[in-house]
Scaffold this motif. Structure first.
Motif, short mmCIF file in Angstrom:
data_model
loop_
_atom_site.label_atom_id
_atom_site.label_comp_id
_atom_site.label_asym_id
_atom_site.label_seq_id
_atom_site.Cartn_x
_atom_site.Cartn_y
_atom_site.Cartn_z
N GLN A 165 -53.45 15.57 42.14
CA GLN A 165 -53.23 16.50 43.24
C GLN A 165 -52.39 17.70 42.81
N ALA A 166 -51.37 17.44 42.00
CA ALA A 166 -50.49 18.53 41.58
C ALA A 166 -51.22 19.54 40.70
N LEU A 167 -52.18 19.05 39.91
CA LEU A 167 -52.89 19.93 38.99
C LEU A 167 -54.14 20.55 39.61
N ALA A 168 -54.59 20.00 40.73
CA ALA A 168 -55.80 20.54 41.36
C ALA A 168 -55.59 21.98 41.81
N GLN A 169 -54.41 22.25 42.33
CA GLN A 169 -54.09 23.61 42.78
C GLN A 169 -52.58 23.73 42.89
N LYS A 170 -52.04 24.79 42.33
CA LYS A 170 -50.59 25.00 42.39
C LYS A 170 -50.17 25.17 43.84
N THR A 171 -49.11 24.47 44.22
CA THR A 171 -48.59 24.61 45.56
C THR A 171 -47.36 25.51 45.55
N CYS A 172 -47.30 26.40 46.52
CA CYS A 172 -46.16 27.33 46.62
C CYS A 172 -44.99 26.71 47.38
N SER A 173 -45.15 25.47 47.86
CA SER A 173 -44.09 24.86 48.66
C SER A 173 -43.00 24.23 47.80
N ILE A 174 -43.18 24.18 46.47
CA ILE A 174 -42.14 23.72 45.56
C ILE A 174 -41.95 24.75 44.45
N ASP A 175 -40.74 24.76 43.90
CA ASP A 175 -40.41 25.73 42.85
C ASP A 175 -40.48 25.14 41.45
N PHE A 176 -40.37 23.81 41.34
CA PHE A 176 -40.43 23.17 40.03
C PHE A 176 -40.75 21.70 40.19
N VAL A 177 -41.12 21.06 39.09
CA VAL A 177 -41.32 19.61 39.08
C VAL A 177 -40.44 18.99 37.99
N GLU A 178 -40.02 17.76 38.24
CA GLU A 178 -39.23 17.02 37.27
C GLU A 178 -40.10 15.98 36.59
N ILE B 63 -49.38 20.82 33.12
CA ILE B 63 -48.33 20.90 34.14
C ILE B 63 -47.52 22.18 33.96
N ARG B 64 -47.15 22.48 32.72
CA ARG B 64 -46.33 23.67 32.45
C ARG B 64 -47.07 24.97 32.76
N SER B 65 -48.39 24.94 32.72
CA SER B 65 -49.15 26.14 33.04
C SER B 65 -49.09 26.49 34.52
N LEU B 66 -48.70 25.50 35.36
CA LEU B 66 -48.65 25.72 36.80
C LEU B 66 -47.24 25.75 37.36
N TYR B 67 -46.34 24.95 36.79
CA TYR B 67 -45.01 24.78 37.40
C TYR B 67 -43.90 24.92 36.36
N PRO B 68 -42.78 25.51 36.76
CA PRO B 68 -41.57 25.33 35.95
C PRO B 68 -41.22 23.85 35.90
N VAL B 69 -40.70 23.40 34.77
CA VAL B 69 -40.48 21.98 34.54
C VAL B 69 -39.00 21.71 34.28
N SER B 70 -38.51 20.62 34.86
CA SER B 70 -37.19 20.06 34.54
C SER B 70 -37.43 18.74 33.81
N ILE B 71 -36.69 18.51 32.73
CA ILE B 71 -36.81 17.27 31.96
C ILE B 71 -35.62 16.36 32.27
N HIS B 72 -35.93 15.14 32.69
CA HIS B 72 -34.90 14.18 33.10
C HIS B 72 -34.99 12.93 32.22
#
Length: 299
Positions: A26-39, A59-68
């Motif tokens: 779902q996350a990769l099907a279409q970028k959502t503007c309701s979040i700013d980044f994914v962890e 994932i990085r092509s669509l969203y800023p990423v945080s590494i945990h």
């Protein structure tokens, strides 16, 4: 892996969600503007090449990423395992995440000269020896990655009777001595206080937060846990929506840490992607409301 340009304001009050494998499609099907980044959890992407690395690039092509990270064990007296740190550092170099973090806990030990991993985030003894070890470990990690590491408080199911520091005091001193950032998990504070049978939990949680240096709070984690039977302890299973008590504490916490990013954690019994995004939307709405009141308070 090519560098990704992130919006300049992504690190100032942004809202993200923990991206787990059930939601990749779902996350990769279409970028959502309701979040700013994914962890993303670091250990899932240590492989060089293969499906996981291809997924990471998508994932990085669509969203800023945080590494945990979940296996660093920054309070381990045995130190951080060198092989683990090398892989962690390589991932950081490849991804250039907006945040990179791990936990103030015990994980690594030594068994007849061989490194031994506990397989869990074990509690720290808040004394001078552990403080010095934690500071040394964080310094080593920050030198390796060449940037600031965020350090998270954890849930503990028992505490040592001869602690010298309170947990928040310990973390504040760690931040002062290493200049690391702090990732404050509000749910973990509440779970610990419930299990320790603290009275007036919200009031005491705010006191806990007041010990922390404001300029070091870079991120807040929100989560929910399964409700216990009457009198039982809460197991921090991240299997429920953010609790109302956690939302209440969040509303107060962002008054003190308005620039901190916010992350919704949900790791077990995962809901649909839309439900997870609604949780992020609730955090955004609370931030907006708090922002209005803050601006009105400024002459």
């Amino acid at each position: 892996m090519n560098s990704t340009h992130y919006p300049q304001d992504c690190e100032h009050g942004c809202i993200g969600v923990g991206l787990r494998h059930e939601h990749y499609t779902q996350a990769l099907a279409q970028k959502t503007c309701s979040i700013d980044f994914v962890e993303l959890h670091a250990e899932n992407f240590f492989a060089q090449g293969g499906p996981s690395r291809h997924l990471l690039e998508e994932i990085r092509s669509l969203y800023p990423v945080s590494i945990h990270g979940t296996s660093m064990g920054l309070g381990s007296l045995a130190g951080v395992n060198e092989r683990y740190l090398n892989r962690f550092t390589q991932l950081d170099n490849d991804v250039n995440p907006i945040y990179i973090s791990d936990h103030a806990c015990f994980t690594w030990g030594d068994d007849s000269g061989k490194p031994l991993h506990a397989g869990d985030l074990l509690p720290l003894k808040f004394d001078t020896q552990t403080l010095n070890a934690t500071v040394s470990n964080i310094d080593r990690v920050q030198q390796a990655i060449g940037r600031q590491l965020l350090v998270e408080n954890v849930v503990t199911y028992f505490s040592f009777s001869n602690n010298i520091f309170a947990e928040a005091e310990f973390l504040a001193e760690v931040a002062h001595r290493t200049q690391c950032g702090l990732l404050v998990d509000l749910n973990n504070i509440l779970v610990n206080m419930h299990n320790q049978k603290v009275q007036d939990i919200t009031v005491n949680a705010l006191k806990w937060l007041s010990y922390l240096p404001q300029g070091h709070i870079n991120e807040l984690h929100l989560a929910g846990s399964s409700l216990p039977q009457m009198g039982d302890i809460i197991i921090d299973d991240h299997s429920q929506p953010v609790s109302e008590q956690c939302w209440q504490l969040y509303t107060l916490a962002i008054q003190h840490f308005p620039k901190a990013a916010t992350l919704i954690e949900w790791d077990n019994d995962l809901p649909t992607w839309d439900v997870l995004l609604k949780e992020a939307g609730k955090a955004r709405d609370i931030r907006k409301a708090a922002g209005v009141s803050l601006r009105k308070a400024i002459p």
